[in-house]
Design an enzyme around this catalytic site. Structure first.
Site, PDB file in Angstrom:
ATOM      1  N   CYS A   1       0.835  -1.195   0.000  1.00  0.00           N
ATOM      2  CA  CYS A   1       0.000   0.000   0.000  1.00  0.00           C
ATOM      3  C   CYS A   1       0.873   1.249   0.000  1.00  0.00           C
ATOM      4  O   CYS A   1       1.406   1.647   1.048  1.00  0.00           O
ATOM      5  CB  CYS A   1      -0.923   0.000   1.219  1.00  0.00           C
ATOM      6  SG  CYS A   1      -1.954   1.481   1.345  1.00  0.00           S
TER       7      CYS A   1
ATOM      8  N   CYS B   1      -0.512   4.055   2.228  1.00  0.00           N
ATOM      9  CA  CYS B   1      -0.346   3.800   3.661  1.00  0.00           C
ATOM     10  C   CYS B   1       1.081   4.042   4.119  1.00  0.00           C
ATOM     11  O   CYS B   1       1.326   4.624   5.183  1.00  0.00           O
ATOM     12  CB  CYS B   1      -0.721   2.352   3.991  1.00  0.00           C
ATOM     13  SG  CYS B   1      -2.343   1.828   3.437  1.00  0.00           S
ATOM     14  N   ASP B   2       2.057   3.579   3.345  1.00  0.00           N
ATOM     15  CA  ASP B   2       3.442   3.514   3.815  1.00  0.00           C
ATOM     16  C   ASP B   2       4.417   4.415   3.078  1.00  0.00           C
ATOM     17  O   ASP B   2       5.586   4.505   3.462  1.00  0.00           O
ATOM     18  CB  ASP B   2       3.944   2.067   3.712  1.00  0.00           C
ATOM     19  CG  ASP B   2       3.095   1.102   4.530  1.00  0.00           C
ATOM     20  OD1 ASP B   2       2.588   1.519   5.580  1.00  0.00           O
ATOM     21  OD2 ASP B   2       2.945  -0.062   4.107  1.00  0.00           O
TER      22      ASP B   2
END
Length: 303
Positions: free
Chosen positions: A130, A133-134
């Protein structure tokens, strides 16, 4: 007992709930993580009619808010079984049974892993599925993205905004994603593309990813690339396993046509978990509308 239980709170499931609630039915949505599904992780949605551009998280939030205002109850928990009972179905959610007259399975699909040795140990330590997300953890550093579809292209563009350099690795000679995204990737100075390459090895130091070994599928040569992060965008796997005894599947995908009716009476399917050739936000919400209305018709037939 409610009229309809929708399993899965992504765009397909929430749209099914939306249409069912507007038809006057009582609806519960079961979601094991967060509503919005994978679209919530998309940095930018640009292919939804009448919405030139919107963050995936905003789309998910607005759709969730819309169904909740209609009285839909969203239950956060994991549905592990659906069993036929008198006048309906029993849905097991975190060990507790919930009853409904009809069920919509909108369980979607999850990210596929690369299948490399040591991959699982490096998840969260340099390996990610992701970018949204990261990605912030890799600001100013070198990363790579593996894949050739829209998600891989979008991830590369997103990461290029904050990372020093992004290498996009694709096993084929051309991308499967939208041409517009391909053109954007090709124009970015800090994105390089490795066509006809695969990742064949992960290397780590002190428990964190430090490099990858990539192989040229045409020449057979391999080389090592030092980098801090590897983002896999190589497709999805259907999440139908808990319900495969209830409805027919094909390669793990629910075997149903455009009417979204499964082989089990009273059970309907929608979204990326259904057998189909196109899996996009628009097709997910289309499925949701069809499945939601089909479930309503079925509930009405029980009266």
């Amino acid at each position: 007992m409610v009229d309809i239980i929708v399993i899965g709170g992504g765009p397909a499931g929430l749209t099914a709930a939306l249409y069912a609630a507007r038809a006057g039915k009582t609806v519960q949505v079961i979601e094991r993580e967060a509503t919005g599904g994978q679209i919530a992780l998309s940095p930018l949605v640009e292919n939804y009619p009448a919405i030139p551009a919107m963050a995936g998280a905003d789309f998910a939030f607005q759709l969730t808010e819309q169904v909740e205002k209609l009285g839909v109850e969203i239950i956060y928990g994991e549905a592990t079984a659906v069993e036929p009972v008198l006048m309906g179905f029993a849905v097991t959610v975190d060990g507790e049974a919930k009853a409904a007259r009809a069920v919509v399975l909108a369980t979607g699909a999850a990210h596929r892993h690369l299948g490399l040795e040591g991959e699982e140990d490096l998840v969260g330590m340099g390996v990610s599925y992701c970018a949204v997300c990261d990605g912030a953890f890799f600001s100013g550093r070198d990363v790579a993205v593996v894949g050739g579809g829209d998600t891989a292209l979008q991830d590369a563009l997103f990461l290029a905004n904050s990372c020093h350099h992004v290498t996009l690795i694709h096993r084929r000679d051309e991308f499967r994603g939208e041409q517009r995204l391909v053109e954007q990737v090709e124009k970015r100075e800090n994105i390089s593309i490795l066509y006809s390459h695969i990742v064949e090895e992960l290397r780590s130091e002190n428990g964190e990813l430090s490099a990858i070994v990539v192989k040229d599928l045409k020449s057979g040569e391999s080389k090592t690339m030092a980098l801090a992060g590897l983002f896999a965008a190589v497709g999805q796997a259907p999440q139908s396993a808990p319900f495969a005894q209830l409805v027919a599947t094909q390669g793990g995908y629910y075997d149903a046509g455009e009417d979204c009716c499964s082989n089990a009476e009273g059970v309907f399917v929608a979204g990326d978990g259904r057998v189909k050739t196109v899996r996009q936000l628009t097709t997910a919400v289309g499925d949701g509308a069809v499945a939601g209305l089909a479930a309503c018709k079925y509930v009405d037939s029980l009266s």
